[in-house]
Design a protein around this motif. Structure first.
Motif, PDB file in Angstrom:
ATOM      1  N   ALA A  50     -38.115  13.418 -17.542  1.00 47.66           N
ATOM      2  CA  ALA A  50     -36.704  14.153 -17.348  1.00 47.66           C
ATOM      3  C   ALA A  50     -36.690  14.369 -15.850  1.00 47.66           C
ATOM      4  O   ALA A  50     -35.665  14.542 -15.240  1.00 47.66           O
ATOM      5  N   ALA A  51     -37.941  14.864 -15.199  1.00 41.63           N
ATOM      6  CA  ALA A  51     -37.763  15.146 -13.704  1.00 41.63           C
ATOM      7  C   ALA A  51     -37.445  13.776 -12.886  1.00 41.63           C
ATOM      8  O   ALA A  51     -36.627  13.689 -12.201  1.00 41.63           O
ATOM      9  N   THR A  52     -37.989  12.521 -13.430  1.00 40.49           N
ATOM     10  CA  THR A  52     -37.464  11.279 -12.717  1.00 40.49           C
ATOM     11  C   THR A  52     -36.064  10.911 -13.098  1.00 40.49           C
ATOM     12  O   THR A  52     -35.486  10.648 -12.092  1.00 40.49           O
ATOM     13  N   THR A  53     -35.450  11.264 -14.153  1.00 38.14           N
ATOM     14  CA  THR A  53     -34.189  10.956 -14.236  1.00 38.14           C
ATOM     15  C   THR A  53     -33.170  12.046 -13.427  1.00 38.14           C
ATOM     16  O   THR A  53     -32.449  11.383 -12.892  1.00 38.14           O
ATOM     17  N   PHE A  54     -33.572  13.168 -13.426  1.00 37.84           N
ATOM     18  CA  PHE A  54     -32.737  14.289 -12.596  1.00 37.84           C
ATOM     19  C   PHE A  54     -32.728  13.792 -11.273  1.00 37.84           C
ATOM     20  O   PHE A  54     -31.946  13.878 -10.682  1.00 37.84           O
ATOM     21  N   LEU A  55     -34.111  13.515 -10.511  1.00 33.51           N
ATOM     22  CA  LEU A  55     -34.050  13.442  -9.233  1.00 33.51           C
ATOM     23  C   LEU A  55     -33.507  12.100  -8.911  1.00 33.51           C
ATOM     24  O   LEU A  55     -32.837  11.779  -7.665  1.00 33.51           O
ATOM     25  N   CYS A  56     -33.761  10.874  -9.570  1.00 31.58           N
ATOM     26  CA  CYS A  56     -33.230   9.828  -9.262  1.00 31.58           C
ATOM     27  C   CYS A  56     -31.617   9.856  -9.349  1.00 31.58           C
ATOM     28  O   CYS A  56     -31.007   9.294  -8.462  1.00 31.58           O
ATOM     29  N   ALA A  57     -31.207  10.314 -10.352  1.00 28.33           N
ATOM     30  CA  ALA A  57     -29.892  10.373 -10.445  1.00 28.33           C
ATOM     31  C   ALA A  57     -29.395  11.283  -9.359  1.00 28.33           C
ATOM     32  O   ALA A  57     -28.147  10.961  -8.849  1.00 28.33           O
ATOM     33  N   SER A  58     -29.662  12.292  -8.976  1.00 27.77           N
ATOM     34  CA  SER A  58     -29.278  13.179  -7.938  1.00 27.77           C
ATOM     35  C   SER A  58     -29.320  12.512  -6.392  1.00 27.77           C
ATOM     36  O   SER A  58     -28.287  12.172  -5.929  1.00 27.77           O
ATOM     37  N   PHE A  59     -30.431  11.875  -6.256  1.00 32.78           N
ATOM     38  CA  PHE A  59     -30.487  11.329  -5.110  1.00 32.78           C
ATOM     39  C   PHE A  59     -29.800   9.867  -4.875  1.00 32.78           C
ATOM     40  O   PHE A  59     -29.266   9.532  -3.702  1.00 32.78           O
ATOM     41  N   GLY A  60     -29.579   9.114  -6.012  1.00 31.85           N
ATOM     42  CA  GLY A  60     -28.981   7.850  -5.957  1.00 31.85           C
ATOM     43  C   GLY A  60     -27.429   8.306  -5.870  1.00 31.85           C
ATOM     44  O   GLY A  60     -26.675   7.486  -5.217  1.00 31.85           O
ATOM     45  N   SER A  61     -26.862   9.387  -6.611  1.00 35.40           N
ATOM     46  CA  SER A  61     -25.641   9.510  -6.436  1.00 35.40           C
ATOM     47  C   SER A  61     -25.221   9.762  -4.953  1.00 35.40           C
ATOM     48  O   SER A  61     -24.213   9.465  -4.400  1.00 35.40           O
ATOM     49  N   ILE A  62     -26.083  10.731  -4.252  1.00 31.18           N
ATOM     50  CA  ILE A  62     -25.717  10.966  -2.743  1.00 31.18           C
ATOM     51  C   ILE A  62     -25.715   9.759  -2.000  1.00 31.18           C
ATOM     52  O   ILE A  62     -24.887   9.582  -1.221  1.00 31.18           O
ATOM     53  N   LEU A  63     -26.840   8.846  -2.062  1.00 36.86           N
ATOM     54  CA  LEU A  63     -26.744   7.517  -1.521  1.00 36.86           C
ATOM     55  C   LEU A  63     -25.359   6.684  -1.733  1.00 36.86           C
ATOM     56  O   LEU A  63     -25.084   6.187  -0.741  1.00 36.86           O
ATOM     57  N   THR A  64     -25.106   6.609  -2.996  1.00 33.96           N
ATOM     58  CA  THR A  64     -24.146   5.910  -3.387  1.00 33.96           C
ATOM     59  C   THR A  64     -22.624   6.334  -2.757  1.00 33.96           C
ATOM     60  O   THR A  64     -21.820   5.453  -2.107  1.00 33.96           O
ATOM     61  N   VAL A  65     -22.479   7.705  -2.832  1.00 39.45           N
ATOM     62  CA  VAL A  65     -21.406   8.215  -2.527  1.00 39.45           C
ATOM     63  C   VAL A  65     -21.147   8.400  -0.844  1.00 39.45           C
ATOM     64  O   VAL A  65     -20.326   8.026  -0.220  1.00 39.45           O
ATOM     65  N   LEU A  66     -22.515   8.755  -0.332  1.00 42.13           N
ATOM     66  CA  LEU A  66     -22.217   9.143   1.196  1.00 42.13           C
ATOM     67  C   LEU A  66     -22.627   8.017   2.032  1.00 42.13           C
ATOM     68  O   LEU A  66     -22.032   7.880   3.334  1.00 42.13           O
ATOM     69  N   GLY A  67     -23.458   7.065   1.517  1.00 44.46           N
ATOM     70  CA  GLY A  67     -24.222   5.973   2.483  1.00 44.46           C
ATOM     71  C   GLY A  67     -24.787   6.341   3.857  1.00 44.46           C
ATOM     72  O   GLY A  67     -25.615   7.510   3.886  1.00 44.46           O
ATOM     73  N   LYS A  68     -24.322   6.028   4.912  1.00 46.46           N
ATOM     74  CA  LYS A  68     -25.079   6.401   6.078  1.00 46.46           C
ATOM     75  C   LYS A  68     -24.460   7.802   6.626  1.00 46.46           C
ATOM     76  O   LYS A  68     -25.040   8.175   7.522  1.00 46.46           O
ATOM     77  N   HIS A  69     -23.607   8.375   5.774  1.00 50.07           N
ATOM     78  CA  HIS A  69     -23.152   9.695   6.165  1.00 50.07           C
ATOM     79  C   HIS A  69     -23.798  10.943   5.867  1.00 50.07           C
ATOM     80  O   HIS A  69     -23.700  12.104   6.159  1.00 50.07           O
ATOM     81  N   ILE A  70     -25.048  10.557   5.228  1.00 51.23           N
ATOM     82  CA  ILE A  70     -26.106  11.344   4.925  1.00 51.23           C
ATOM     83  C   ILE A  70     -26.757  11.951   6.214  1.00 51.23           C
ATOM     84  O   ILE A  70     -27.461  12.826   6.325  1.00 51.23           O
ATOM     85  N   PHE A  71     -26.598  11.338   7.427  1.00 49.21           N
ATOM     86  CA  PHE A  71     -27.286  11.512   8.562  1.00 49.21           C
ATOM     87  C   PHE A  71     -26.337  12.034   9.446  1.00 49.21           C
ATOM     88  O   PHE A  71     -26.775  12.223  10.658  1.00 49.21           O
ATOM     89  N   ASP A  72     -25.013  12.432   9.006  1.00 46.79           N
ATOM     90  CA  ASP A  72     -24.163  13.166   9.805  1.00 46.79           C
ATOM     91  C   ASP A  72     -24.884  14.343  10.464  1.00 46.79           C
ATOM     92  O   ASP A  72     -25.476  15.241   9.747  1.00 46.79           O
ATOM     93  N   LYS A  73     -24.397  14.601  11.681  1.00 45.23           N
ATOM     94  CA  LYS A  73     -25.015  16.051  12.155  1.00 45.23           C
ATOM     95  C   LYS A  73     -23.731  17.022  11.678  1.00 45.23           C
ATOM     96  O   LYS A  73     -22.405  16.635  11.834  1.00 45.23           O
ATOM     97  N   VAL A  74     -24.484  18.450  11.455  1.00 46.10           N
ATOM     98  CA  VAL A  74     -23.265  19.593  10.971  1.00 46.10           C
ATOM     99  C   VAL A  74     -23.647  20.480  11.791  1.00 46.10           C
ATOM    100  O   VAL A  74     -24.850  20.896  12.124  1.00 46.10           O
ATOM    101  N   GLU A  75     -22.560  21.289  12.209  1.00 45.62           N
ATOM    102  CA  GLU A  75     -22.746  22.679  13.015  1.00 45.62           C
ATOM    103  C   GLU A  75     -23.189  23.576  12.279  1.00 45.62           C
ATOM    104  O   GLU A  75     -22.712  23.857  11.153  1.00 45.62           O
ATOM    105  N   VAL A  76     -24.289  24.209  12.652  1.00 44.65           N
ATOM    106  CA  VAL A  76     -24.883  25.549  11.850  1.00 44.65           C
ATOM    107  C   VAL A  76     -24.519  26.896  12.603  1.00 44.65           C
ATOM    108  O   VAL A  76     -24.252  26.746  13.946  1.00 44.65           O
TER     109      VAL A  76
END
Length: 86
Positions: A50-76
């Motif tokens: 269950a943990a593997t399913t949840f974590l892999c699905a979450s991380f996989g969707s982030i990588l698939t949707v955003l691609g290299k934009h996960i490394f974009d800098k954001v202003e805090v």
């Protein structure tokens, strides 16, 4: 130049995301088949699946949707930044 700024990095990250989603699918299928045969209340393998399913699905969707934009800098906001960074 950082590796994720190169030409094929976005495609590579998205393919890795799809692969991670495939792992999540197979872990979910194994959990589903295990639920029909074993009581899941105290089964540590079921919790691991269950943990593997949840974590892999979450991380996989982030990588698939955003691609290299996960490394974009954001202003805090200054409110959330450290006090020593004035």
């Amino acid at each position: 130049m950082v590796w994720y700024e190169k030409a094929g990095a976005s495609l590579l990250l998205r393919v890795a995301g799809v692969g991670t989603l495939a792992i999540a699918y197979f872990a979910g299928a194994a959990l589903r088949s295990r639920a029909g045969t074993v009581a899941l209340n105290s089964d540590p393998v079921a919790y691991l699946l269950a943990a593997t399913t949840f974590l892999c699905a979450s991380f996989g969707s982030i990588l698939t949707v955003l691609g290299k934009h996960i490394f974009d800098k954001v202003e805090v906001s200054r409110r959330w930044s450290r006090a020593d960074r004035d």
